[in-house]
Design an enzyme around this catalytic site. Structure first.
Site, PDB file in Angstrom:
ATOM      1  N   SER A  69       0.917  -1.188   0.058  1.00  0.00           N
ATOM      2  CA  SER A  69      -0.148  -0.092   0.021  1.00  0.00           C
ATOM      3  C   SER A  69       0.951   1.222   0.002  1.00  0.00           C
ATOM      4  CB  SER A  69      -0.872  -0.117   1.117  1.00  0.00           C
ATOM      5  OG  SER A  69      -1.725   0.976   1.283  1.00  0.00           O
ATOM      6  N   ASP A  70       0.393   2.201  -0.734  1.00  0.00           N
ATOM      7  CA  ASP A  70       1.137   3.570  -0.850  1.00  0.00           C
ATOM      8  C   ASP A  70       0.038   4.564  -0.793  1.00  0.00           C
ATOM      9  OD1 ASP A  70       4.297   4.524  -0.860  1.00  0.00           O
ATOM     10  OD2 ASP A  70       3.103   5.830  -2.331  1.00  0.00           O
TER      11      ASP A  70
END
EC number: 3.6.1.-
Length: 195
Positions: A69-70
């Site tokens: 995730s970012d």
């Protein structure tokens, strides 16, 4: 037998969010270069980095579900990442004063044994109050949000900065869209609430 789950992150915030699902998982930092590519949109950036984080651990965890995730914050078509200093956090919050910020969070789940992916980019909007310099400086001193995109912690006292919040999943704002993640994990056969 259900595959083991790896969270490709060293973020304590993402770990706390994933723990809400009551599933067993381990965390491992993917240690990737998060530099934005020239001309890369915010959406493309968070999608690419989420996938890179998951892919970076595939050789170490060859029979796992790996979550990457970012997140970035966008204000006036400007991408704001993690400020990494108090001075930069103050600058970002001054920019955000009385404006809408859109948070884009890339989510990727990789089945490392089959190389199958589930990928999404989720958004969440924050309308900031008009922020005085005194409040901004006091907030940055108290909360120290230097590792948070947009320079605030919604799960902490960041709420004092906002006029309104709009989005489908408030967890997206903190950095891990749990509603979409549940959907992805279930598609790979994960049983929820299975500690």
């Amino acid at each position: 037998m259900q595959q083991s789950i790896i969270l490709a992150s060293s973020s304590p915030f993402r770990q706390e969010l994933l723990a809400k699902l009551k599933i067993k998982f381990h965390s491992h930092s993917p240690d990737i270069d998060e530099t934005r590519l020239q001309g890369e949109t915010a959406r493309a950036l968070v999608e690419r980095l989420a996938m890179q984080k998951a892919k970076a651990l595939a050789d170490i965890y060859p029979n796992h579900l790996i979550i990457g995730s970012d997140q970035v914050c966008c204000i006036d078509d400007q991408i704001l990442g993690k400020p990494l200093s108090k001075e930069r956090a103050i600058e970002q919050l001054k920019l955000a004063s009385n404006k809408k910020a859109r948070f884009l969070t890339g989510l990727a789940v990789l089945n490392s044994s089959t190389n199958q992916w589930q990928i999404s980019v989720e958004h969440f909007d924050v309308l900031f109050r008009e922020l005085s310099e005194h409040l901004i400086r006091r907030y940055v001193e108290v909360e120290e949000p230097i590792y948070c995109a947009g320079s605030f912690k919604a799960e902490g006292s960041g709420i004092v900065l906002f006029k309104s919040l709009t989005g489908e999943d408030p967890n997206t704002l903190i950095g891990l869209p749990l509603i979409r993640l549940v959907e992805f994990l279930e598609s790979f056969g994960v049983e929820m609430l299975n500690m």
